[in-house]
Design a protein around this motif. Structure first.
Motif, PDB file in Angstrom:
ATOM      1  N   ARG A   6       0.851  -1.188   0.000  1.00  0.00           N
ATOM      2  CA  ARG A   6       0.000   0.000   0.000  1.00  0.00           C
ATOM      3  C   ARG A   6       0.883   1.233   0.000  1.00  0.00           C
ATOM      4  N   GLY A   7       0.255   2.396  -0.207  1.00  0.00           N
ATOM      5  CA  GLY A   7       1.000   3.638  -0.205  1.00  0.00           C
ATOM      6  C   GLY A   7       0.100   4.807  -0.524  1.00  0.00           C
ATOM      7  N   SER A   8       0.735   5.930  -0.846  1.00  0.00           N
ATOM      8  CA  SER A   8      -0.011   7.144  -1.160  1.00  0.00           C
ATOM      9  C   SER A   8       0.721   7.921  -2.238  1.00  0.00           C
ATOM     10  N   ALA A   9      -0.005   8.820  -2.909  1.00  0.00           N
ATOM     11  CA  ALA A   9       0.578   9.710  -3.910  1.00  0.00           C
ATOM     12  C   ALA A   9      -0.257  10.980  -3.951  1.00  0.00           C
ATOM     13  N   ASP A  10       0.427  12.150  -3.954  1.00  0.00           N
ATOM     14  CA  ASP A  10      -0.308  13.413  -4.028  1.00  0.00           C
ATOM     15  C   ASP A  10      -0.987  13.584  -5.371  1.00  0.00           C
ATOM     16  N   LEU A  11      -0.318  13.125  -6.413  1.00  0.00           N
ATOM     17  CA  LEU A  11      -0.891  13.243  -7.756  1.00  0.00           C
ATOM     18  C   LEU A  11      -0.545  12.011  -8.556  1.00  0.00           C
ATOM     19  N   LEU A  12      -1.545  11.454  -9.191  1.00  0.00           N
ATOM     20  CA  LEU A  12      -1.351  10.340 -10.112  1.00  0.00           C
ATOM     21  C   LEU A  12      -1.881  10.763 -11.464  1.00  0.00           C
ATOM     22  N   SER A  13      -1.032  10.655 -12.484  1.00  0.00           N
ATOM     23  CA  SER A  13      -1.432  11.055 -13.826  1.00  0.00           C
ATOM     24  C   SER A  13      -1.047   9.954 -14.794  1.00  0.00           C
ATOM     25  N   LEU A  14      -2.022   9.527 -15.585  1.00  0.00           N
ATOM     26  CA  LEU A  14      -1.779   8.456 -16.558  1.00  0.00           C
ATOM     27  C   LEU A  14      -2.206   8.932 -17.925  1.00  0.00           C
ATOM     28  N   SER A  15      -1.241   8.921 -18.838  1.00  0.00           N
ATOM     29  CA  SER A  15      -1.497   9.335 -20.215  1.00  0.00           C
ATOM     30  C   SER A  15      -1.318   8.145 -21.135  1.00  0.00           C
ATOM     31  N   GLY A  16      -2.214   8.029 -22.104  1.00  0.00           N
ATOM     32  CA  GLY A  16      -2.115   6.931 -23.052  1.00  0.00           C
ATOM     33  C   GLY A  16      -0.886   7.007 -23.914  1.00  0.00           C
ATOM     34  N   GLU A  17      -0.295   8.195 -24.043  1.00  0.00           N
ATOM     35  CA  GLU A  17       0.882   8.365 -24.885  1.00  0.00           C
ATOM     36  C   GLU A  17       2.178   8.365 -24.078  1.00  0.00           C
ATOM     37  N   GLN A  18       2.165   8.995 -22.901  1.00  0.00           N
ATOM     38  CA  GLN A  18       3.396   9.175 -22.147  1.00  0.00           C
ATOM     39  C   GLN A  18       3.564   8.182 -21.009  1.00  0.00           C
ATOM     40  N   GLY A  19       2.491   7.577 -20.545  1.00  0.00           N
ATOM     41  CA  GLY A  19       2.601   6.604 -19.473  1.00  0.00           C
ATOM     42  C   GLY A  19       2.163   7.160 -18.134  1.00  0.00           C
ATOM     43  N   LEU A  20       2.763   6.627 -17.044  1.00  0.00           N
ATOM     44  CA  LEU A  20       2.321   6.930 -15.687  1.00  0.00           C
ATOM     45  C   LEU A  20       3.309   7.870 -15.005  1.00  0.00           C
ATOM     46  N   ARG A  21       2.727   8.819 -14.251  1.00  0.00           N
ATOM     47  CA  ARG A  21       3.532   9.744 -13.455  1.00  0.00           C
ATOM     48  C   ARG A  21       2.928   9.835 -12.063  1.00  0.00           C
ATOM     49  N   LEU A  22       3.789   9.622 -11.045  1.00  0.00           N
ATOM     50  CA  LEU A  22       3.370   9.723  -9.648  1.00  0.00           C
ATOM     51  C   LEU A  22       4.215  10.792  -8.968  1.00  0.00           C
ATOM     52  N   GLU A  23       3.589  11.667  -8.217  1.00  0.00           N
ATOM     53  CA  GLU A  23       4.289  12.714  -7.488  1.00  0.00           C
ATOM     54  C   GLU A  23       4.119  12.502  -5.995  1.00  0.00           C
ATOM     55  N   ASP A  24       5.240  12.693  -5.247  1.00  0.00           N
ATOM     56  CA  ASP A  24       5.235  12.512  -3.790  1.00  0.00           C
ATOM     57  C   ASP A  24       4.561  11.188  -3.414  1.00  0.00           C
ATOM     58  N   VAL A  25       5.183  10.085  -3.858  1.00  0.00           N
ATOM     59  CA  VAL A  25       4.608   8.755  -3.704  1.00  0.00           C
ATOM     60  C   VAL A  25       5.339   7.991  -2.606  1.00  0.00           C
ATOM     61  N   THR A  26       4.616   7.136  -1.868  1.00  0.00           N
ATOM     62  CA  THR A  26       5.199   6.260  -0.854  1.00  0.00           C
ATOM     63  C   THR A  26       4.741   4.832  -1.104  1.00  0.00           C
ATOM     64  N   PHE A  27       5.510   3.864  -0.542  1.00  0.00           N
ATOM     65  CA  PHE A  27       5.137   2.450  -0.638  1.00  0.00           C
ATOM     66  C   PHE A  27       5.662   1.722   0.584  1.00  0.00           C
ATOM     67  N   THR A  28       4.869   0.762   1.105  1.00  0.00           N
ATOM     68  CA  THR A  28       5.278  -0.102   2.206  1.00  0.00           C
ATOM     69  C   THR A  28       4.465  -1.380   2.156  1.00  0.00           C
ATOM     70  N   THR A  29       4.980  -2.428   2.773  1.00  0.00           N
ATOM     71  CA  THR A  29       4.211  -3.663   2.937  1.00  0.00           C
ATOM     72  C   THR A  29       3.715  -3.807   4.370  1.00  0.00           C
ATOM     73  N   CYS A  30       3.923  -2.793   5.176  1.00  0.00           N
ATOM     74  CA  CYS A  30       3.505  -2.833   6.574  1.00  0.00           C
ATOM     75  C   CYS A  30       2.063  -2.358   6.720  1.00  0.00           C
ATOM     76  N   PRO A  31       1.390  -2.804   7.792  1.00  0.00           N
ATOM     77  CA  PRO A  31       0.016  -2.358   8.002  1.00  0.00           C
ATOM     78  C   PRO A  31      -0.039  -0.886   8.386  1.00  0.00           C
ATOM     79  N   LYS A  32      -1.176  -0.282   8.211  1.00  0.00           N
ATOM     80  CA  LYS A  32      -1.360   1.127   8.508  1.00  0.00           C
ATOM     81  C   LYS A  32      -1.159   1.368   9.997  1.00  0.00           C
ATOM     82  N   GLY A  33      -0.375   2.382  10.317  1.00  0.00           N
ATOM     83  CA  GLY A  33      -0.059   2.674  11.698  1.00  0.00           C
ATOM     84  C   GLY A  33       1.146   1.928  12.215  1.00  0.00           C
TER      85      GLY A  33
END
Length: 737
Positions: free
Chosen positions: A131-158
């Protein structure tokens, strides 16, 4: 509707090279029901209230559900413009597809521009912990995926024991790799690592990259650090390069190459230390191994197993993933084999890389075996076993030999549910061509022809009775068996020992009728063998208790000089297996000399087991005479969780004859949902060889190991868990059914 998170989900699945499945500590979200999706790229909208403005704009509010052919969006408010080409939703937006679930404050979809954007997202993967979070997620059919200020972890929330964050992640369209900028890794909220830029795989397939390192220390290598680098060459090829830094030895390179085809697979391992700084000569040291298994056709197979080392102490000093320090021979075998319903054929070249002072080992270069079986009518079976082999020795003072053996036999088998009867006659014809060394003085002859006849009568009965024992219904089975064996005598002192050694007197060997492995010695027999096996079988057809006992009675003294008989009967051999209940197991086998009434060999193992992680095993081994030495050893192996997160394993072996501990191991592991720490310590006999090739029995080696695992970001492909390390050599004492 553009399917947004398929690429993002694959990104998280394989952030590390060769990532493996992880324990699920975050409960996966509910299974996504794809039957709810629309077809033909249509969009369906439902809500409590709806308003249509000039056939251009549709406003929805109250429990809004937008369904497309890829995903489902729940929101408080939604607006659809331009005949469905532009979709906006906000207010507790929930995005769901087949791979993950995302919560967001708003989503905008422009199907004409093939663009999707979401703000303030929190995502959770389906099926794995991630799981994780991202301030902005943008997906374009031509350019692909862009994530800004993104986090990722396999730990539970908290409970984010670890996490990673990046200022920006870019994944180009159809690109197998993503790019991360300004990435930080956190442990317990503390930043421990920073990378300004790195690339990572975004597919579910194995990808190239760094694996987790191995860190440890021992008296042999000093402090060591091994860093594996995985290279995914192709779907059916891969390689691993592992530089290993050892403060006492230098820098070693370990490599592994693997391939896999429909009917063939193989591995090549190379290990090279250019200069061992711990030796006076600072010689280079190496190890290699090649293994191949495959089919040449439907009936033909090819097998290769070829290993070699630079010196006798390589495995002792540097360790091995394939051999242990007690091994004295490394295999060098090449063979082809043919199998059919009535005919089996094999051609093998059996060589060895000998470790230590064992120069007199014979190699079979080559060895051919052919077996043929056929029915002669409805009563008589015919079997032909044959073998041809050439044996050579590296010592010029030892003879070499070419041996041809043919063994036709006729048998009358009779099998029923109540038992078995077998009558068999055989002729064992063997011819030797022995090349004797110059100046040889002894009893061996250059040409030997040996013909031996053998007859065997074997019978067994099965008595079954259902009894009521301990308020449960068990089936009691008693199987007495008897065999009469006659083998004619021919003296064989004129034949060398090429692949022949004496057999142990175990219950399973009593009915073989042969005291030796191989064919260089065939003992004469005139004997009865009596034995019986009793079984206790529960209602689920599981064996709960098995007891076997037997003995050979000789009707005459052996004439063969090499025979090991010294009285009119063999040792009494017995085996005992008992599953006392669901947690207690007991195994024992014993051989007792009938004349002296003394135990010649015995082994006992008892085990208390709750599950695969909670067990304690005690064992003892005794041999009265093994190459002139008495063996009297006992040990304990244990594995037990301390708490939900802490686990302990250990083993300890002591030689009572020498009054010393021969091996000890202890491992402690902390494991949470998303990371694990393993610390091990061991001390054991070094088994080093001296300059004359003899093993040392007084030197010990000790060391510790440290392993840190972050779940979900890749894993060392050969890492075993702490239970496997601590219970190395472990065998469950009761392995019936």
């Amino acid at each position: 509707m553009i399917k947004v998170f398929s690429t993002a989900a694959l990104l998280i699945l394989t952030l590390g090279a060769n990532a493996q499945s992880v324990e699920l500590c975050i409960a996966p979200v509910d299974t996504f029901d794809s039957a709810l999706l629309t077809s033909d790229n249509k969009i369906a909208v439902s809500s409590l209230n709806a308003q249509l403005i000039q056939n251009q704009t549709a406003l929805f509010n109250g429990d809004v559900v937008i369904t497309s052919s890829d995903a489902i969006i729940n929101a408080d408010l939604a607006q659809i413009d331009d005949n469905g080409r532009l979709v906006k939703a906000n207010g507790d937006v929930l995005y769901r597809d087949s791979e993950l679930e995302v919560q967001s404050q708003g989503v905008e979809i422009n199907s004409q521009l093939r663009l999707l954007q979401m703000q303030d997202t929190e995502y959770q993967l389906k099926g794995i912990a991630g799981r994780g979070s991202a301030d902005l997620l943008s997906l374009s059919g031509e350019q692909g995926l862009r994530l800004e200020d993104v986090t990722f972890t396999t730990c539970p929330k908290g409970g984010e024991d670890w996490k990673m964050s990046a200022s920006e992640i870019l994944i180009g369209k159809d690109s197998p790799f993503g790019e991360a900028y300004n990435t930080k890794f956190f442990l317990g909220g503390v930043p421990v690592f920073w990378l300004p830029y790195f690339a990572f795989p975004v597919t579910a397939e194995r990808q190239s990259g760094l694996l987790f390192p191995n860190i440890g220390s021992s008296t042999r290598t000093g402090i060591e650090y091994e860093q594996p680098l995985y290279w995914n060459i192709a779907p059916n090829y891969d390689a691993t390069f592992s530089p290993r830094i050892m403060t006492n030895r230098g820098v070693q390179l370990k490599t592994e190459f693997r391939y896999l085809f429909a009917q063939n697979q193989g591995e090549l391992q190379l290990e090279y230390l250019p200069k061992d700084i711990d030796t006076a000569s600072q010689d280079e040291r190496y190890f290699y191994r090649y293994m191949h298994q495959g089919k040449l056709s439907d009936n033909w197979n090819l097998n290769i197993d070829f290993s070699g080392i630079s010196d006798d102490n390589y495995i002792v000093d540097l360790g091995s993933d394939y051999y242990n320090r007690a091994d004295t021979h490394l295999y060098r075998q090449l063979g082809v084999s043919y199998y059919s319903e009535s005919l089996d054929f094999s051609l093998q070249f059996r060589d060895f890389d000998v470790v230590g002072d064992h120069p007199d080992v014979y190699r079979a270069l080559p060895e051919m075996k052919l077996n043929y079986a056929a029915d002669l009518g409805s009563v008589i079976d015919f079997n032909l076993a044959s073998e041809a082999a050439y044996f050579e020795n590296s010592l010029n003072t030892q003879p070499s030999a070419f041996r041809v053996h043919v063994e036709p036999s006729l048998s009358i088998p009779y099998q029923r549910a109540w038992g078995e009867l077998l009558a068999e006659i055989s002729v064992l014809q063997t011819n030797y061509e022995q090349e004797l060394p110059d100046g040889y003085v002894g009893s061996l002859e250059e040409r030997v022809s040996r013909t031996i006849g053998q007859g065997r009568l074997f019978g067994s009965l099965i008595f079954e009775n259902a009894e009521l024992l301990q308020d449960s219904e068990f089936l009691v089975s008693v199987e007495p068996k008897a065999q009469y064996l006659f083998t004619s005598f021919e003296e064989q002192d004129n034949i060398g020992f090429y692949d022949t050694t004496p057999l142990l007197t175990t219950f399973s060997n009593l009915f073989r009728g042969q005291e030796f492995t191989g064919l260089d010695r065939i003992n004469d027999n005139n004997q009865f063998t009596l034995g019986a096996t009793a079984r206790l079988i529960d209602a689920q057809n599981r064996e709960k208790l098995v007891v076997s006992i037997g003995q050979i009675f000789y009707l005459r003294d052996a004439e063969l000089n090499s025979s090991i008989r010294d009285n009119d009967r063999s040792a009494l051999a017995a085996e005992f297996d008992w599953q006392v209940n669901q947690r207690w197991f007991l195994h024992s086998d014993i051989q007792v000399a009938t004349q002296t009434k003394k135990v010649e060999r015995s082994s006992v193992a008892t085990e208390y087991r709750i599950d695969d992680n909670r067990l304690i095993q005690l064992n003892h081994r005794y041999i009265r005479d093994l190459s002139g030495e008495e063996i009297n050893q006992f040990g304990v192996s244990a594995s037990w969780p301390i708490t939900n997160n802490w686990h302990w394993v250990g083993r300890w072996y002591r030689d009572a004859e020498l009054s010393r501990t021969t091996e000890s191991f202890m491992g402690l592991q902390y494991e949470s949902c998303c990371w694990a720490l393993r610390v091990t310590y061991q001390r054991n006999l070094s088994n080093r060889f001296d300059d004359a090739g003899f093993r040392s029995t007084n030197e010990f080696d000790s060391g510790f190991g440290l392993q840190f695992i972050i779940k979900g970001i890749g894993s060392r492909k050969r890492n075993s868990d702490i239970l496997e390390q601590g219970m190395f050599g472990y065998r469950q004492p009761y392995v019936l059914n």
